[in-house]
Design a protein around this motif. Sequence first.
Motif, PDB file in Angstrom:
ATOM      1  N   UNK A   1       0.865  -1.186   0.000  1.00  0.00           N
ATOM      2  CA  UNK A   1       0.000   0.000   0.000  1.00  0.00           C
ATOM      3  C   UNK A   1       0.895   1.227   0.000  1.00  0.00           C
ATOM      4  N   UNK A   2       0.822   2.025  -1.059  1.00  0.00           N
ATOM      5  CA  UNK A   2       1.674   3.197  -1.200  1.00  0.00           C
ATOM      6  C   UNK A   2       0.815   4.452  -1.285  1.00  0.00           C
TER       7      UNK A   2
ATOM      8  N   UNK B   1       9.481   3.180   6.548  1.00  0.00           N
ATOM      9  CA  UNK B   1       8.747   3.093   5.293  1.00  0.00           C
ATOM     10  C   UNK B   1       7.459   3.922   5.347  1.00  0.00           C
ATOM     11  N   UNK B   2       6.824   3.945   6.505  1.00  0.00           N
ATOM     12  CA  UNK B   2       5.606   4.752   6.675  1.00  0.00           C
ATOM     13  C   UNK B   2       5.883   6.223   6.376  1.00  0.00           C
ATOM     14  N   UNK B   3       7.013   6.729   6.860  1.00  0.00           N
ATOM     15  CA  UNK B   3       7.356   8.134   6.637  1.00  0.00           C
ATOM     16  C   UNK B   3       7.608   8.422   5.165  1.00  0.00           C
ATOM     17  N   UNK B   4       7.972   7.383   4.394  1.00  0.00           N
ATOM     18  CA  UNK B   4       8.227   7.565   2.960  1.00  0.00           C
ATOM     19  C   UNK B   4       6.992   7.296   2.104  1.00  0.00           C
TER      20      UNK B   4
ATOM     21  N   UNK C   1       8.642   1.027  -2.847  1.00  0.00           N
ATOM     22  CA  UNK C   1       7.814   1.922  -3.649  1.00  0.00           C
ATOM     23  C   UNK C   1       8.380   2.091  -5.053  1.00  0.00           C
ATOM     24  N   UNK C   2       9.693   1.928  -5.219  1.00  0.00           N
ATOM     25  CA  UNK C   2      10.299   2.128  -6.523  1.00  0.00           C
ATOM     26  C   UNK C   2      10.192   0.904  -7.417  1.00  0.00           C
TER      27      UNK C   2
ATOM     28  N   UNK D   1      15.880  -3.259   8.623  1.00  0.00           N
ATOM     29  CA  UNK D   1      17.002  -2.453   9.111  1.00  0.00           C
ATOM     30  C   UNK D   1      16.458  -1.083   9.498  1.00  0.00           C
ATOM     31  N   UNK D   2      16.638  -0.723  10.752  1.00  0.00           N
ATOM     32  CA  UNK D   2      16.110   0.535  11.264  1.00  0.00           C
ATOM     33  C   UNK D   2      17.214   1.573  11.362  1.00  0.00           C
TER      34      UNK D   2
END
Length: 422
Positions: free
Chosen positions: A41-42, A82-85, A260-261, A324-325
């Motif tokens: 989901x993007x 990933x949420x922030x992106x 996303x890419x 990886x955080x």
Amino acid sequence: MQSCSSAHCVLILLIFTFTAVYVSAVPPVKVKLNETATLPCYESCAGVVRWTVSHKPRDVLAECDQTSCRSVKEGYQMIHDQYLKGNLSLIITNADLSKSSTYTCECGKSEICDVYLQVEEKGTENSRNSEGMSHVKVKLHDSATLRCSERCSGLARWTVFHKPRDALAECDQTSCRSVKEGYQMIHDQYLKGDLSLTITDTDFSKRTSYTCDCDGKDLCDVALKIETVNTLVQIKAGESLVLNLDILDPLEVIYDCRGASGTFSGQICTVDGQSLECKPEYKHRMSKLTSDLELREMKPSDSGVYTIRDIKTKEDIHVYSVIVQDKPQPPWWSIVLITAFVILVLVALSLYLMKYSQTCRRRIQRFYRFLFLLFIEMYDIKLYSLNLNGARDARKRAVLYEMLKVKQVDGLPGFRKQTVTA
């Protein structure tokens, strides 16, 4: 039979049309039983994001906001970086048949994604491969039963398929014997025509084909397979990822990153004994330990799925879902507080020294004057390469004379004094 009116027919047609469109619009994700599933989901969302089962909108599985992500139910998670992106994907770490359903992602109270998860069963425990040999698939370290239902009035023996003289367990009309530890047959079952072999603790070294014979005549061939081991790994940026090599056979490491890419999937390394071959971008980061692979200096962009696969059989041995955080950065307000505290301490110390010592007062005043003038001239004066004799700018000389009011300038520690020429 009464025919429906035109209006009714059109209404029914519209209902079926929109229903079909909705069903086809829900993208399916297909995974094998007990594998890791990613529901993509993007979308950009500045508020709270929640994943739920579509028919249970109040039953939250995982959620994220601007601060952090939380796994409300075990086995479901989101990644805050990933949420922030704008990547709001949900990860289901161990997909079983009960998790086949449609899932909904919400931003606030608005639905933004619907994804259908389809979990496919890998097959029954005792099935046959393309060559007609039955096989048994079990989890690592579980017990396995290799079934063989045949009558034998003589000596029944189980051996490894390619080692016919290496008996594991055997039975005759008198008793049964475990020739090798961990393999056994049951005498009561033998007398009833059940010659099954039980392996009490399965590991990858026992992943092979077995043969049961009666007085030298082959009765049954059964292959033992171990289910793919799935491991979730969460590490911080800069740490190393350790991948276990569970078998000694030639292996390949496959990296799969869904983002996303787009989707990247491909082989990054191969292992054959002590030999390790990697692609150029991984050559200097990957190294082989005794029975492990170590991938150093992990970055958030290295998140994804790493698969250890047997090159000969094309079986997936171990699958690592890696997250990886980023290293947490201190909040801006903490930096401000620390800076303010240091300034207050310096000011208080200066006032104390100025009050009780005239010499300290003059030195502190000179020090503050030095800092002020240095701040003004910080882009013009390089203290580390100070050379007044060759200075072309008369303004620099004036500033330095004003700073110290002396004919010698002490450089930083480790630098000798420079003599000023009038």
